[in-house]
Design an enzyme around this catalytic site. Structure first.
Site, PDB file in Angstrom:
ATOM      1  CB  SER A  79      -0.934   0.021   1.221  1.00  0.00           C
ATOM      2  OG  SER A  79      -1.890  -0.994   1.135  1.00  0.00           O
ATOM      3  CG  HIS A 350      -3.132  -3.361  -2.952  1.00  0.00           C
ATOM      4  ND1 HIS A 350      -3.901  -4.338  -2.353  1.00  0.00           N
ATOM      5  CD2 HIS A 350      -2.767  -2.522  -1.946  1.00  0.00           C
ATOM      6  CE1 HIS A 350      -3.992  -4.106  -1.062  1.00  0.00           C
ATOM      7  NE2 HIS A 350      -3.320  -3.003  -0.781  1.00  0.00           N
TER       8      HIS A 350
END
Length: 500
Positions: A79, A350
Site C-alpha cells: 500500500s 491494489h
C-alpha cells in the site's frame, strides 16, 4: 428521481459534451481510496448489497478507467508505494512512503525500523518528493485526511509524510505536528505549512507519550496536547465529533481508537463514527476555504478483512465506503451544484487474491434469508448446492492463498469430528482445503474465513494481488480518466485538474 441520481445524470451529460477538460477546472478534489478494493471485491460487494444487476454509487460516476499498480521493485505492490504513486506521480519501492525511486526500505535485508520508530538514515537514501496534498496546501487550499485505519498507516501517511519505511509510525505521527519538540528524521513536515486542516481516523497510540498506557511511542512527547496547543479541536469519540461546530472550527483532529477503527460490521455507533460521518464533517470544514480543498478518504479496513480471508467484513466495509461516496456527492451537490468545480475520484491501491468460484445460480442481494454471494455455489437448474469432486459444497468466494487456520481462532469457533464443521469456519476442516460439508449459514456467518489454495501460516497472511484495479471519476476534470493507465498518471491528471 432523487437528488443523487439527478446529479449523476448531470455529471454524465456534462462529461459527454466535452472530450477534454480544461486545466485548472477543479477547485476541489475528493480522492477516495478503497484499500485492497480489487475488481472481485467491487463485484462481490455490488451483488451483496444490490444484486447481480445492481449498481454501486461509485459506479454511477461518469468516467471509469483501469489502473496498473506495480511498484518500482515489485510485480505486486504494497500500500505504501501504490498510494504514494497516486499522491506524488513517482514509482517507488515497496514499504517506501513518498520518497524518490532510489529510496530503500532496507539496509541489506534489515528493515529501517525498530518497533514503531524509524531508523532511516538522514542522508544517502533518497529524497522526499512533493505530494498533491502539500501542493494544494501551498496553493492556499484547505486539506484533509480521513481513514478507518490508523492515521499513520501507509495510505493516509502517503499524503502528508515522507519516510523510507512505512512502519516508522511514531515518526510519521510527528511529521503532522508543528513544534513537536523532536529533531532530525522526526521533525515536522514543513511542506504542510500551517498543518493538515482535518485529520480523522484511528491510531491514538502513536500520539500519546510513552508514560500513557497503550502508547507505542518511546518518548514522552504528547503530540495530541501539542496539536491542541497549535489550535486543533480534538475529539476522541462519536459524541465528540457530533458536537463539533463545523462553522467555527478550522482545524480538527479526531483519533477515535488506539489502533485501527473497527470494521463496519463490528463498529459501535455510540463510540465510533462511520466513514460517511467523518467524510461529511471534513467537507463541512474544508469547503469554507474559498480557494478550494483537497480531501483524501480511505476505506482502509477492506484490505485487512481480505488479508484475513474474511469476505463478509470486506464486503460490508466496501459498502460503507460506497455510502461515503454518496454522502460526499450529496453534500457537494448542495455546495457546488453539478460538481462544476469539484472532481471526485474513487479507486483502489491494489488487488487481492479473492476470486469467484463455479457457475453459480444468480442469488440477488444478501438478506436475512438469502446468503447470496456469501453462500455456497448453487446449481443453476436445481438451485441446490453444487458439489466438488469430494462430494462437498463449496463457497462462491475463495482465495488464492492465506491462512488455513490450524486451530480455532478468535470467537471460539469449533470444528466437528470428521471435518463437517459446526462453527463459523475458523478452523482447518472448514476453511482449508478439507473444508467439509459447509452450508450457507456457515459461509455467510460473520467470522467465516473462505478456503484458500496456497496455505500460509498466521492470521492476515493472505497476500495482495498484482492485477489491475478500477477507477471511477466524476465532476470537474473527470473526462481525462479513461482507458488503461499506470497509477502515476492519476496523479498527473489530478494535478492538471487542479491547474498546478
Amino acid at each position: 428521481m432523487n437528488a443523487f441520481n439527478k446529479t449523476l445524470i448531470a455529471l454524465t451529460l456534462g462529461l459527454s459534451a466535452a472530450s477534454v477538460q480544461a486545466a485548472g477546472e477543479a477547485k476541489n478534489v475528493i480522492f477516495f481510496l478503497g484499500d485492497g478494493m480489487g475488481p472481485v471485491d467491487v463485484t462481490a460487494s455490488r451483488i451483496y448489497k444490490y444484486g447481480e444487476a445492481g449498481v454501486l454509487n461509485m459506479e454511477q460516476l461518469g468516467r471509469s478507467a483501469r489502473i496498473k499498480t506495480y511498484s518500482n521493485d515489485a510485480q505486486t505492490t504494497d500500500s505504501a508505494p501504490s498510494m504514494a504513486a497516486y499522491t506524488t506521480g513517482v514509482k517507488m519501492n515497496n514499504e517506501v512512503i513518498s520518497m524518490s525511486a532510489n529510496t530503500s526500505a532496507y539496509n541489506g535485508t534489515t528493515p529501517y525500523v525498530n518497533g514503531a520508530d524509524s531508523t532511516c538514515p538522514l542522508t544517502g537514501n533518497g529524497t522526499s518528493v512533493p505530494t498533491i496534498l502539500e501542493q494544494a496546501k501551498a496553493a492556499g487550499k484547505a486539506v484533509g485526511v480521513v481513514t478507518t485505519t490508523r492515521i499513520t498507516h501507509a495510505t493516509p501517511a502517503a499524503t502528508y509524510a515522507h519516510i523510507c519505511h512505512r512502519d516508522g509510525e511514531n515518526d510519521i505521527a510527528a511529521q503532522l505536528v508543528q513544534n513537536n519538540g523532536l529533531s532530525g528524521n522526526s521533525a515536522y513536515n514543513t511542506a504542510l505549512m500551517g498543518g493538515v486542516d482535518v485529520i480523522l481516523g484511528g491510531g491514538r497510540r502513536h500520539f500519546l507519550p510513552s508514560t500513557t498506557s497503550g502508547s507505542k511511542r518511546t518518548d514522552t512527547k504528547d503530540l495530541i496536547a501539542q496539536m491542541q496547543a497549535n489550535g486543533y479541536t480534538y475529539v476522541a469519540d462519536e459524541n465528540g465529533l457530533k458536537t463539533v461546530n463545523t462553522a467555527t472550527t478550522s482545524k480538527l483532529l479526531g483519533l477515535f481508537t488506539s489502533s485501527h477503527m473497527s470494521w463496519e460490521l463490528d463498529r459501535n455507533p455510540a463510540n465510533e463514527p462511520s466513514l460517511s460521518e467523518m467524510t461529511t464533517t471534513a467537507l463541512n470544514i474544508l469547503t469554507k476555504n474559498n480557494k478550494g480543498f483537497y480531501l483524501m478518504v480511505e476505506g482502509g479496513r477492506i484490505d485487512h478483512a481480505l488479508h484475513d480471508t474474511n469476505a463478509k467484513r470486506a464486503l460490508v466495509d466496501t459498502i460503507a465506503m460506497d455510502d461515503a461516496v454518496k454522502a460526499a456527492i450529496d453534500l457537494m451537490q448542495q455546495k457546488d451544484p453539478g460538481l462544476k468545480n469539484t472532481l471526485i475520484v474513487v479507486t483502489a491501491d491494489h488487488d487481492h487474491t479473492m476470486a469467484f468460484n463455479g457457475y453459480g445460480k444468480r442469488t440477488g442481494p444478501t438478506t436475512g434469508t438469502e446468503a447470496g454471494v456469501l453462500g455456497v455455489v448453487k446449481n443453476v437448474i436445481s438451485g441446490t448446492p453444487q458439489a466438488a469432486n469430494d462430494g462437498n459444497p463449496y463457497p462462491v468466494l475463495v482465495f488464492g492463498n492465506g491462512n488455513t487456520g490450524a486451530a480455532p481462532e478468535a470467537g471460539g469457533n469449533t470444528c466437528a469430528a470428521g471435518g463437517g464443521g459446526t462453527g463459523t469456519g475458523s478452523c482447518a476442516s472448514v476453511r482449508g482445503v478439507n473444508r467439509g460439508g459447509v452450508t450457507d449459514a456457515q459461509v455467510a456467518s460473520d467470522n467465516y474465513h473462505q478456503p484458500v489454495n496456497v496455505p500460509f501460516t498466521g492470521a492476515g497472511s493472505e497476500t495482495h494481488g498484482g492485477g489491475d484495479v478500477f477507477l471511477y471519476a466524476g465532476g470537474a476534470g473527470a473526462s481525462s480518466f479513461k482507458g488503461t493507465m499506470v497509477n502515476t498518471k492519476v496523479y498527473q491528471l489530478i494535478k492538471t485538474a487542479f491547474g498546478f
